[in-house]
Design an enzyme around this catalytic site. Structure first.
Site, mmCIF file in Angstrom:
data_model
loop_
_atom_site.group_PDB
_atom_site.id
_atom_site.type_symbol
_atom_site.label_atom_id
_atom_site.label_comp_id
_atom_site.label_asym_id
_atom_site.label_seq_id
_atom_site.Cartn_x
_atom_site.Cartn_y
_atom_site.Cartn_z
ATOM 1 N N ASN A 7 0.864 -1.184 0.000
ATOM 2 C CA ASN A 7 0.000 0.000 0.000
ATOM 3 C C ASN A 7 0.899 1.232 0.000
ATOM 4 O OD1 ASN A 7 -1.806 2.026 0.501
ATOM 5 N ND2 ASN A 7 -2.650 1.146 2.369
ATOM 6 N N ARG A 91 -2.649 -2.137 -3.434
ATOM 7 C CA ARG A 91 -3.832 -1.302 -3.222
ATOM 8 C C ARG A 91 -3.743 -0.104 -4.166
ATOM 9 N NH1 ARG A 91 -5.073 3.043 1.451
ATOM 10 N NH2 ARG A 91 -7.171 3.494 0.779
ATOM 11 N N HIS A 180 -12.584 3.579 0.000
ATOM 12 C CA HIS A 180 -12.608 2.594 1.093
ATOM 13 C C HIS A 180 -13.395 1.349 0.691
ATOM 14 C CE1 HIS A 180 -12.349 6.196 4.116
ATOM 15 N NE2 HIS A 180 -11.141 5.671 3.953
ATOM 16 N N ARG A 241 -10.456 16.700 6.637
ATOM 17 C CA ARG A 241 -11.225 17.057 5.431
ATOM 18 C C ARG A 241 -12.625 17.534 5.810
ATOM 19 N NH1 ARG A 241 -10.291 11.413 2.695
ATOM 20 N NH2 ARG A 241 -8.166 11.217 3.469
ATOM 21 N N GLU A 385 -8.135 -4.513 5.531
ATOM 22 C CA GLU A 385 -8.004 -4.271 4.088
ATOM 23 C C GLU A 385 -6.890 -5.126 3.490
ATOM 24 O OE1 GLU A 385 -8.231 -0.015 5.183
ATOM 25 O OE2 GLU A 385 -9.140 0.236 3.224
#
Ligand code: AMP
Length: 397
Positions: A7, A91, A180, A241, A385
């Site tokens: 990743n 990923r 996600h 964010r 993940e």
């Protein structure tokens, strides 16, 4: 079969070597500050302690070389040589409309991921660098691309279109994609197992609440809506964010503060969310929970606004699916914070939600935290993940 999951971020690289049969992690770690002074690798093999190595890593290729060196080193390593790594799963953040599922990587796939870079200029180039470096160093090893956006490609048009001239969708593919996806997919499948039902029989809402945060509506095993959009800026209030806001705010701030578009976008991505709402106090929910429990205005404001937005999305997605059978909490905050689950569920009395406070106080495992007579089941499911990427990679082989 040993699968290396990679990743890559812009200056970081996380990795796990997973035994695909037992699904156990053999070794894992992280390279930080790649291309920046002070780069280092943290490496840990199963059952062992963390080893930190400070070394210059000018680019991702240097980082991957370090990782492969650690995995094969005499003593601290876990495989004899690179031939014992059977595949690599990467990923990839943005797969656009091109990728509705994971794929084995070849030159055409690389070109297509590159074409999606316009939609994720901060993420896809780093992901590509990681793939290229691995291909150079392990040219015989099959590699898979697993996309954050792929699971949400089942969203219907009415959920993914923005209310702007349709030509922008036709010309530039400006639409909602969602992110996600690997986590939403993994958690929704696990929820079905825990509830003893087929995914195809359930309407689920998954709340992935971490530093980045998103909610998804998973109807009969398919994502039908999710809160992130063209980019991961839309939707929930996050660590830094803003999430949803009136687009006119951008022009207003640019005029009043004398800032460029790029500067305002940087504020919305990096200085907003709970960090911004808490007046710059912290983007870390552990700090904010402390502050909330001490009744400070910063903590109260940020935590309440965050929980309210999550609850609003749950309401919207219950309507979108015409009902909900289970609501799942996952990721750093969703898994570890009884407080945030409690604050969100306070809004869900209309769904007959009743939390079992003792269950809700537990951590670190799959849990049903609602009472048996709760109108809708509330679940806590640690996301994984990396394991999901390893499973996808194995399935492709
Ligand atoms: P993630 O992006 O999934 O790694 O989640 C990171 C966020 O989870 C950070 O804001 C952390 O503060 C938060 N987090 C992790 N552990 C806890 C905890 N025990 N209580 C509250 N928040 C936590």
């Amino acid at each position: 079969m040993n699968i290396l999951v990679i990743n890559c971020g812009s200056s970081s690289l996380k990795f796990q070597l997973i035994d695909a049969e037992s699904e156990q992690v053999i070794a894992k770690g992280l390279c930080e500050r790649i291309g920046i002074e002070g780069s280092r690798m943290v490496y840990q093999k199963a059952g062992g302690g963390k080893q930190t190595t400070e070394a210059v890593m000018d680019d991702h290729k240097a980082a991957i070389r370090m990782v492969l060196g650690a995995l094969t080193a005499a003593g601290s390593g876990v495989v004899g040589d690179l031939s014992e790594i059977d595949a690599v799963g990467h990923r990839i953040v943005h797969g656009g409309e091109r990728f509705a599922s994971s794929v084995l990587i070849d030159d055409a796939v690389l070109a297509a991921i590159e074409a999606c870079s316009e939609l994720a200029p901060l993420h896809n180039p780093a992901n590509l660098t990681g793939i290229r470096a691995c291909r150079d160093l392990m040219p015989q090893t099959p590699m898979a691309a697993v996309f954050d956006t792929a699971f949400h490609q089942t969203m219907p048009e009415e959920a993914y279109l923005y209310g702007i001239p349709y030509e922008y969708y036709e010309k530039y593919k400006v639409r909602r994609y969602g992110f996600h996806g690997t986590s939403h997919s993994y958690v929704s499948k696990r929820a079905a197992q825990i509830l003893g039902k087929e995914p195809g029989a359930l309407k689920l809402i998954v709340c992935h609440l971490g530093n980045g945060a998103s909610v998804s509506a998973v109807k009969y095993g398919k994502s039908v809506d999710t809160s992130m959009g063209l980019t991961p800026l839309e939707g929930l209030i996050m660590g830094t964010r803003s999430g949803d806001l009136d687009p006119a705010v951008i022009e207003f701030l640019a005029h009043r503060e004398g800032k460029t578009l790029e500067e305002v976008m940087r504020i919305l991505n990096q200085k907003s969310g709970v960090l911004g709402l808490s007046g710059g106090f912290s983007s870390d929910f552990r700090d904010l929970e402390d502050a909330y429990e001490k009744n400070t205005p910063e903590g109260t404001r940020a935590m309440k606004a965050f929980a309210y937005r999550v609850a609003k999305y749950i309401g919207a997605y219950t309507a979108a699916m015409n009902g909900v059978d289970g609501i799942c909490f996952t990721a750093g905050l969703g898994e570890n914070s009884p407080l945030i689950r409690d604050m969100v569920c306070e809004y869900l009395g209309w769904l007959g939600v009743k939390l079992d406070q003792e269950q809700n106080g537990k951590r670190g495992e799959d849990l049903i935290v609602s009472t048996p007579d709760s109108g809708t089941q509330i679940l806590v499911i640690p996301t994984n993940e990396e394991l999901a990427i390893a499973r996808e990679t194995r399935a492709l082989l």
